[in-house]
Design an enzyme around this catalytic site. Structure first.
Site, PDB file in Angstrom:
ATOM      1  N   LYS A  16      67.179 -46.382  81.243  1.00  0.00           N
ATOM      2  CA  LYS A  16      66.027 -46.202  80.344  1.00  0.00           C
ATOM      3  C   LYS A  16      64.784 -46.883  80.916  1.00  0.00           C
ATOM      4  O   LYS A  16      63.707 -46.290  80.990  1.00  0.00           O
ATOM      5  CB  LYS A  16      66.339 -46.781  78.950  1.00  0.00           C
ATOM      6  CG  LYS A  16      67.529 -46.136  78.273  1.00  0.00           C
ATOM      7  CD  LYS A  16      67.776 -46.699  76.879  1.00  0.00           C
ATOM      8  CE  LYS A  16      68.184 -48.163  76.843  1.00  0.00           C
ATOM      9  NZ  LYS A  16      69.493 -48.461  77.472  1.00  0.00           N
ATOM     10  N   ARG A  90      67.332 -48.303  67.744  1.00  0.00           N
ATOM     11  CA  ARG A  90      68.706 -48.557  68.129  1.00  0.00           C
ATOM     12  C   ARG A  90      69.661 -48.552  66.950  1.00  0.00           C
ATOM     13  O   ARG A  90      70.857 -48.740  67.124  1.00  0.00           O
ATOM     14  CB  ARG A  90      68.765 -49.946  68.726  1.00  0.00           C
ATOM     15  CG  ARG A  90      69.294 -49.949  70.125  1.00  0.00           C
ATOM     16  CD  ARG A  90      68.779 -51.201  70.685  1.00  0.00           C
ATOM     17  NE  ARG A  90      69.548 -51.705  71.732  1.00  0.00           N
ATOM     18  CZ  ARG A  90      69.025 -51.893  72.949  1.00  0.00           C
ATOM     19  NH1 ARG A  90      67.812 -51.515  73.219  1.00  0.00           N
ATOM     20  NH2 ARG A  90      69.751 -52.454  73.859  1.00  0.00           N
ATOM     21  N   ARG A 129      72.592 -55.107  88.855  1.00  0.00           N
ATOM     22  CA  ARG A 129      71.144 -55.051  88.599  1.00  0.00           C
ATOM     23  C   ARG A 129      70.478 -56.390  88.913  1.00  0.00           C
ATOM     24  O   ARG A 129      71.027 -57.456  88.678  1.00  0.00           O
ATOM     25  CB  ARG A 129      70.880 -54.719  87.131  1.00  0.00           C
ATOM     26  CG  ARG A 129      69.396 -54.904  86.783  1.00  0.00           C
ATOM     27  CD  ARG A 129      69.005 -54.344  85.457  1.00  0.00           C
ATOM     28  NE  ARG A 129      69.840 -54.809  84.365  1.00  0.00           N
ATOM     29  CZ  ARG A 129      69.849 -54.254  83.167  1.00  0.00           C
ATOM     30  NH1 ARG A 129      69.082 -53.206  82.915  1.00  0.00           N
ATOM     31  NH2 ARG A 129      70.625 -54.725  82.217  1.00  0.00           N
ATOM     32  N   ARG A 162      69.996 -60.798  84.860  1.00  0.00           N
ATOM     33  CA  ARG A 162      69.872 -61.041  83.425  1.00  0.00           C
ATOM     34  C   ARG A 162      71.103 -61.751  82.881  1.00  0.00           C
ATOM     35  O   ARG A 162      72.224 -61.463  83.292  1.00  0.00           O
ATOM     36  CB  ARG A 162      69.673 -59.704  82.688  1.00  0.00           C
ATOM     37  CG  ARG A 162      68.213 -59.326  82.581  1.00  0.00           C
ATOM     38  CD  ARG A 162      67.978 -57.927  82.069  1.00  0.00           C
ATOM     39  NE  ARG A 162      68.746 -57.534  80.899  1.00  0.00           N
ATOM     40  CZ  ARG A 162      68.599 -56.373  80.275  1.00  0.00           C
ATOM     41  NH1 ARG A 162      67.684 -55.506  80.715  1.00  0.00           N
ATOM     42  NH2 ARG A 162      69.326 -56.061  79.231  1.00  0.00           N
ATOM     43  N   ARG A 173      77.774 -55.274  74.618  1.00  0.00           N
ATOM     44  CA  ARG A 173      76.606 -54.375  74.509  1.00  0.00           C
ATOM     45  C   ARG A 173      77.042 -52.908  74.410  1.00  0.00           C
ATOM     46  O   ARG A 173      76.478 -52.137  73.658  1.00  0.00           O
ATOM     47  CB  ARG A 173      75.677 -54.583  75.705  1.00  0.00           C
ATOM     48  CG  ARG A 173      74.955 -55.933  75.627  1.00  0.00           C
ATOM     49  CD  ARG A 173      74.401 -56.353  76.951  1.00  0.00           C
ATOM     50  NE  ARG A 173      73.439 -55.408  77.473  1.00  0.00           N
ATOM     51  CZ  ARG A 173      73.134 -55.297  78.767  1.00  0.00           C
ATOM     52  NH1 ARG A 173      73.724 -56.058  79.667  1.00  0.00           N
ATOM     53  NH2 ARG A 173      72.239 -54.429  79.152  1.00  0.00           N
TER      54      ARG A 173
HETATM   55  P1  AP5 Z   1      67.965 -49.836  83.828  1.00  0.00           P
HETATM   56  O1  AP5 Z   1      66.839 -48.895  84.031  1.00  0.00           O
HETATM   57  O2  AP5 Z   1      67.685 -51.307  83.793  1.00  0.00           O
HETATM   58  O3  AP5 Z   1      68.854 -49.374  82.552  1.00  0.00           O
HETATM   59  P2  AP5 Z   1      68.565 -49.525  81.008  1.00  0.00           P
HETATM   60  O4  AP5 Z   1      69.143 -48.311  80.350  1.00  0.00           O
HETATM   61  O5  AP5 Z   1      67.138 -49.847  80.765  1.00  0.00           O
HETATM   62  O6  AP5 Z   1      69.509 -50.752  80.720  1.00  0.00           O
HETATM   63  P3  AP5 Z   1      69.303 -52.034  79.825  1.00  0.00           P
HETATM   64  O7  AP5 Z   1      70.468 -52.931  80.165  1.00  0.00           O
HETATM   65  O8  AP5 Z   1      67.938 -52.627  79.980  1.00  0.00           O
HETATM   66  O9  AP5 Z   1      69.492 -51.450  78.430  1.00  0.00           O
HETATM   67  P4  AP5 Z   1      69.860 -52.200  77.186  1.00  0.00           P
HETATM   68  O10 AP5 Z   1      69.594 -51.160  76.186  1.00  0.00           O
HETATM   69  O11 AP5 Z   1      71.211 -52.803  77.161  1.00  0.00           O
HETATM   70  O12 AP5 Z   1      68.921 -53.507  77.241  1.00  0.00           O
HETATM   71  P5  AP5 Z   1      67.522 -53.853  76.596  1.00  0.00           P
HETATM   72  O13 AP5 Z   1      66.740 -54.588  77.602  1.00  0.00           O
HETATM   73  O14 AP5 Z   1      66.914 -52.682  75.924  1.00  0.00           O
HETATM   74  O15 AP5 Z   1      69.028 -49.534  84.985  1.00  0.00           O
HETATM   75  C1  AP5 Z   1      70.226 -50.294  85.104  1.00  0.00           C
HETATM   76  C2  AP5 Z   1      70.565 -50.485  86.598  1.00  0.00           C
HETATM   77  O16 AP5 Z   1      70.876 -49.219  87.191  1.00  0.00           O
HETATM   78  C3  AP5 Z   1      69.399 -51.044  87.436  1.00  0.00           C
HETATM   79  O17 AP5 Z   1      69.924 -51.881  88.413  1.00  0.00           O
HETATM   80  C4  AP5 Z   1      68.765 -49.802  88.084  1.00  0.00           C
HETATM   81  O18 AP5 Z   1      68.164 -50.122  89.329  1.00  0.00           O
HETATM   82  C5  AP5 Z   1      69.965 -48.887  88.243  1.00  0.00           C
HETATM   83  N1  AP5 Z   1      69.645 -47.476  88.025  1.00  0.00           N
HETATM   84  C6  AP5 Z   1      68.883 -46.943  87.038  1.00  0.00           C
HETATM   85  N2  AP5 Z   1      68.843 -45.598  87.129  1.00  0.00           N
HETATM   86  C7  AP5 Z   1      69.610 -45.280  88.197  1.00  0.00           C
HETATM   87  C8  AP5 Z   1      69.966 -44.042  88.805  1.00  0.00           C
HETATM   88  N3  AP5 Z   1      69.557 -42.871  88.305  1.00  0.00           N
HETATM   89  N4  AP5 Z   1      70.774 -44.079  89.876  1.00  0.00           N
HETATM   90  C9  AP5 Z   1      71.217 -45.246  90.382  1.00  0.00           C
HETATM   91  N5  AP5 Z   1      70.917 -46.458  89.859  1.00  0.00           N
HETATM   92  C10 AP5 Z   1      70.122 -46.478  88.771  1.00  0.00           C
HETATM   93  O19 AP5 Z   1      67.987 -54.854  75.436  1.00  0.00           O
HETATM   94  C11 AP5 Z   1      68.518 -56.118  75.724  1.00  0.00           C
HETATM   95  C12 AP5 Z   1      68.881 -56.830  74.428  1.00  0.00           C
HETATM   96  O20 AP5 Z   1      67.701 -57.004  73.625  1.00  0.00           O
HETATM   97  C13 AP5 Z   1      69.868 -56.104  73.515  1.00  0.00           C
HETATM   98  O21 AP5 Z   1      71.215 -56.362  73.868  1.00  0.00           O
HETATM   99  C14 AP5 Z   1      69.490 -56.677  72.149  1.00  0.00           C
HETATM  100  O22 AP5 Z   1      70.018 -57.964  71.965  1.00  0.00           O
HETATM  101  C15 AP5 Z   1      67.982 -56.785  72.237  1.00  0.00           C
HETATM  102  N6  AP5 Z   1      67.277 -55.572  71.789  1.00  0.00           N
HETATM  103  C16 AP5 Z   1      66.445 -54.772  72.536  1.00  0.00           C
HETATM  104  N7  AP5 Z   1      65.976 -53.751  71.789  1.00  0.00           N
HETATM  105  C17 AP5 Z   1      66.532 -53.904  70.567  1.00  0.00           C
HETATM  106  C18 AP5 Z   1      66.460 -53.139  69.363  1.00  0.00           C
HETATM  107  N8  AP5 Z   1      65.721 -52.012  69.289  1.00  0.00           N
HETATM  108  N9  AP5 Z   1      67.157 -53.560  68.283  1.00  0.00           N
HETATM  109  C19 AP5 Z   1      67.903 -54.688  68.324  1.00  0.00           C
HETATM  110  N10 AP5 Z   1      68.034 -55.462  69.436  1.00  0.00           N
HETATM  111  C20 AP5 Z   1      67.352 -55.060  70.547  1.00  0.00           C
END
Ligand code: AP5
Length: 220
Positions: A16, A90, A129, A162, A173
């Site tokens: 994402k 979410r 990552r 992270r 997660r």
């Molecule tokens: P990346 O692009 O970082 O993936 P992502 O889907 O953004 O993963 P996240 O771990 O950031 O998602 P998340 O939803 O768990 O965390 P968030 O920060 O939102 O890619 C991942 C890896 O793959 C990278 O190394 C990248 O280089 C590689 N990659 C990407 N695309 C690729 C491809 N096509 N091919 C090969 N490699 C690739 O949330 C974190 C925490 O915050 C949550 O656990 C929660 O506690 C809180 N939080 C955030 N938003 C909310 C909400 N709305 N409600 C409640 N709590 C929330």
């Protein structure tokens, strides 16, 4: 292309943040990432950060009212030029709050892009990552490594792993996603907004699929 409003949906590690960054570079849309906003608040030690850090470290969702509050503030004034929401909504309650916020801003979503990736690929992506501690740029040790080990190509900042990218937290997660977020796929399908994409290919191949969607819903 002006004024395209998107949500990027998908499990942890689906890409994402990576896709939101590429959309920003290509179309200039504002990116609102709740994960990045919360991590920033934790780093700065603000009240919001203090509320959120315990949940984030365990891999659990931060309570809806906290997250809805920060999105509401960020959306005000951003909605006009088009935006990408990464990591929000979410839960069903967050999705319903977003509907109300958009109505109040007299705007609407154009598409909800659902990134589909098999579980074993998600785990491989998350465990390898790295992210820039300064500008937030996302890397992967095998798929998208930086030119110099541990250093951001864009700003020279230090790369870090992270806290929530540890195996046990990744499991929590993924479960949180299944229990709370997966139902939004149906929520947006019923609204006619869902665009599911096979996001298991490399970033350029996935982005090409997103470009097709964006040009099909764009207002140009
Ligand atoms: P990346 O692009 O970082 O993936 P992502 O889907 O953004 O993963 P996240 O771990 O950031 O998602 P998340 O939803 O768990 O965390 P968030 O920060 O939102 O890619 C991942 C890896 O793959 C990278 O190394 C990248 O280089 C590689 N990659 C990407 N695309 C690729 C491809 N096509 N091919 C090969 N490699 C690739 O949330 C974190 C925490 O915050 C949550 O656990 C929660 O506690 C809180 N939080 C955030 N938003 C909310 C909400 N709305 N409600 C409640 N709590 C929330």
């Amino acid at each position: 292309m002006g004024g395209v409003n998107l949500v990027i949906l998908g499990p942890p590690g689906a890409g994402k943040g990576t896709m939101a960054g590429m959309i920003h570079n290509r179309y200039g849309l504002a990116v609102l990432s709740t994960g990045d906003m919360l991590r920033d608040a934790v780093k700065k030690g603000t009240e919001l950060g203090k509320k959120a850090s315990g949940y984030m470290d365990k891999g659990e969702l931060v309570p809806d009212d906290v997250v809805v509050g920060i999105v509401r503030e960020s959306l005000e004034g951003t909605a006009d030029g088009g935006f990408v929401l990464d990591g929000f909504p979410r839960t069903r309650a967050q999705a319903e709050s977003l509907d109300t916020m958009l109505e109040n801003e007299d705007t609407r979503l154009d598409a909800v892009i659902n990134l589909e990736v098999p579980r074993e690929v998600l785990i491989q992506r998350l465990s390898r990552r790295r992210q820039c501690s300064e500008c937030g740029k996302i890397y992967h040790l095998d798929n998208m490594p930086p030119a110099r080990e541990g250093v951001c190509d864009s700003c020279g900042g230090k790369l870090y792993q992270r806290n929530d990218d540890k195996p046990r937290t990744i499991e929590v997660r993924l479960k949180e996603y299944r229990d709370n977020t997966l139902e939004l796929v149906d929520y947006y399908r019923k609204k006619g907004l869902l665009k599911s994409v096979d996001a298991s290919g490399n970033a350029d191949a996935t982005f090409a699929l997103l470009e097709e969607i964006i040009s099909s819903v764009g207002h140009e």
